[in-house]
Design a protein around this motif. Structure first.
Motif, PDB file in Angstrom:
ATOM      1  N   ASP A  85       0.796  -1.221   0.000  1.00 33.19           N
ATOM      2  CA  ASP A  85       0.000   0.000   0.000  1.00 33.19           C
ATOM      3  C   ASP A  85       0.835   1.282   0.000  1.00 33.19           C
ATOM      4  O   ASP A  85       0.652   2.141  -0.854  1.00 33.19           O
ATOM      5  CB  ASP A  85      -0.932   0.020   1.225  1.00 33.19           C
ATOM      6  CG  ASP A  85      -2.005  -1.044   1.136  1.00 33.19           C
ATOM      7  OD1 ASP A  85      -2.364  -1.417   0.009  1.00 33.19           O
ATOM      8  OD2 ASP A  85      -2.472  -1.486   2.191  1.00 33.19           O
ATOM      9  N   LYS A  88       3.398   1.862  -2.969  1.00 35.86           N
ATOM     10  CA  LYS A  88       2.741   1.709  -4.266  1.00 35.86           C
ATOM     11  C   LYS A  88       2.347   3.068  -4.859  1.00 35.86           C
ATOM     12  O   LYS A  88       2.391   3.263  -6.067  1.00 35.86           O
ATOM     13  CB  LYS A  88       1.507   0.818  -4.097  1.00 35.86           C
ATOM     14  CG  LYS A  88       0.894   0.359  -5.383  1.00 35.86           C
ATOM     15  CD  LYS A  88      -0.246  -0.587  -5.046  1.00 35.86           C
ATOM     16  CE  LYS A  88      -0.671  -1.338  -6.290  1.00 35.86           C
ATOM     17  NZ  LYS A  88      -1.741  -2.277  -5.990  1.00 35.86           N
ATOM     18  N   HIS A  89       1.995   4.019  -3.992  1.00 38.80           N
ATOM     19  CA  HIS A  89       1.582   5.352  -4.442  1.00 38.80           C
ATOM     20  C   HIS A  89       2.706   6.089  -5.152  1.00 38.80           C
ATOM     21  O   HIS A  89       2.464   6.886  -6.044  1.00 38.80           O
ATOM     22  CB  HIS A  89       1.075   6.186  -3.266  1.00 38.80           C
ATOM     23  CG  HIS A  89      -0.157   5.625  -2.642  1.00 38.80           C
ATOM     24  ND1 HIS A  89      -1.376   5.588  -3.296  1.00 38.80           N
ATOM     25  CD2 HIS A  89      -0.380   5.068  -1.425  1.00 38.80           C
ATOM     26  CE1 HIS A  89      -2.277   5.037  -2.518  1.00 38.80           C
ATOM     27  NE2 HIS A  89      -1.698   4.702  -1.370  1.00 38.80           N
ATOM     28  N   TRP A  90       3.943   5.847  -4.760  1.00 35.49           N
ATOM     29  CA  TRP A  90       5.087   6.520  -5.371  1.00 35.49           C
ATOM     30  C   TRP A  90       5.804   5.636  -6.399  1.00 35.49           C
ATOM     31  O   TRP A  90       6.812   6.040  -6.946  1.00 35.49           O
ATOM     32  CB  TRP A  90       6.098   6.943  -4.298  1.00 35.49           C
ATOM     33  CG  TRP A  90       5.555   7.986  -3.362  1.00 35.49           C
ATOM     34  CD1 TRP A  90       5.199   9.254  -3.682  1.00 35.49           C
ATOM     35  CD2 TRP A  90       5.317   7.833  -1.979  1.00 35.49           C
ATOM     36  NE1 TRP A  90       4.731   9.911  -2.587  1.00 35.49           N
ATOM     37  CE2 TRP A  90       4.797   9.049  -1.494  1.00 35.49           C
ATOM     38  CE3 TRP A  90       5.457   6.783  -1.070  1.00 35.49           C
ATOM     39  CZ2 TRP A  90       4.444   9.264  -0.172  1.00 35.49           C
ATOM     40  CZ3 TRP A  90       5.109   7.011   0.240  1.00 35.49           C
ATOM     41  CH2 TRP A  90       4.613   8.224   0.685  1.00 35.49           C
TER      42      TRP A  90
END
Length: 169
Positions: A85, A88-90
Motif C-alpha cells: 500500500d 505503491k503510491h510513489w
C-alpha cells in the motif's frame, strides 16, 4: 580402627545388587573411584566457550524468545504493508506481492539460524550429560555411605546384644 576399602566387585554386589561384569562402564568408573578412595573427575567442565559457541548461545537465547517472535512478526507485517500500500503510491515497491525477496530472506535466515541453534543445544546436552554423571556418582557415594552406616549400626547392635526391634537379647 581404619575401615577396609571394599573392592569394585564387592561394591557392585553391595550397592547395585549385581556382579561387576553386569555394571555399565559409567557404573564401573564410579565404583573404581570409590574403591580407590578418590573422587573421579567426571565433571571436568566444558572449558571456556569459544566465540562461536558464545554467539550460538546468544542466537538460541534471542531466537527462542517471545520478544523475537513478536518483533519479527511486526517487521514482516511492516514489510508487507510497505510493499502493498504505502510505497505503491510513489511507484517505489521493491518487493511486490507475492514477496519473493522476503521469502528468500526468510529462507536464508532459517537456513542459518537452525544449525546455530542446534550447536547451542548440543552444548547444553553435553552439559546435561556431565551433570547427570556427577549426580550419578553422588548418588552411588551416598548409597555407599548409608550402607557403611548400616554396617556400623548393626555392629553396635550386635555388641550391645540388642535385637533390631530394640529389645535386649
Amino acid at each position: 580402627m581404619a575401615d577396609r576399602v571394599p573392592s569394585v566387585a564387592e561394591l557392585a554386589s553391595e550397592l547395585l545388587d549385581r556382579i561387576g561384569e553386569e555394571c555399565s562402564p559409567a557404573e564401573r568408573d564410579v565404583l573404581q573411584s570409590l574403591a580407590s578412595g578418590q573422587h573421579s573427575h567426571v565433571h571436568t567442565g566444558l572449558g571456556a566457550p569459544t566465540t562461536g559457541e558464545r554467539l550460538a548461545d546468544k542466537v538460541a537465547r534471542v531466537g527462542g524468545s517471545w520478544a523475537f517472535i513478536i518483533s519479527f512478526t511486526l517487521i514482516l507485517l511492516a514489510w508487507m504493508l510497505l510493499n502493498t500500500d504505502v510505497l505503491k503510491h510513489w511507484g517505489l515497491v521493491f518487493d511486490p506481492y507475492p514477496f519473493i525477496f522476503l521469502n528468500l530472506m526468510l529462507s536464508t535466515l532459517a537456513a542459518i539460524q537452525a544449525p546455530i541453534i542446534m550447536m547451542s543445544q548440543n552444548r547444553q546436552s553435553q552439559k546435561d550429560r556431565q551433570d547427570a554423571a556427577v549426580d550419578f556418582e553422588t548418588n552411588i557415594r551416598a548409597e555407599l555411605a548409608i550402607a557403611q552406616l548400616h554396617r556400623k549400626v548393626d555392629l553396635l547392635l550386635d555388641r550391645a546384644d540388642v535385637e533390631p526391634d530394640g529389645r535386649r537379647g
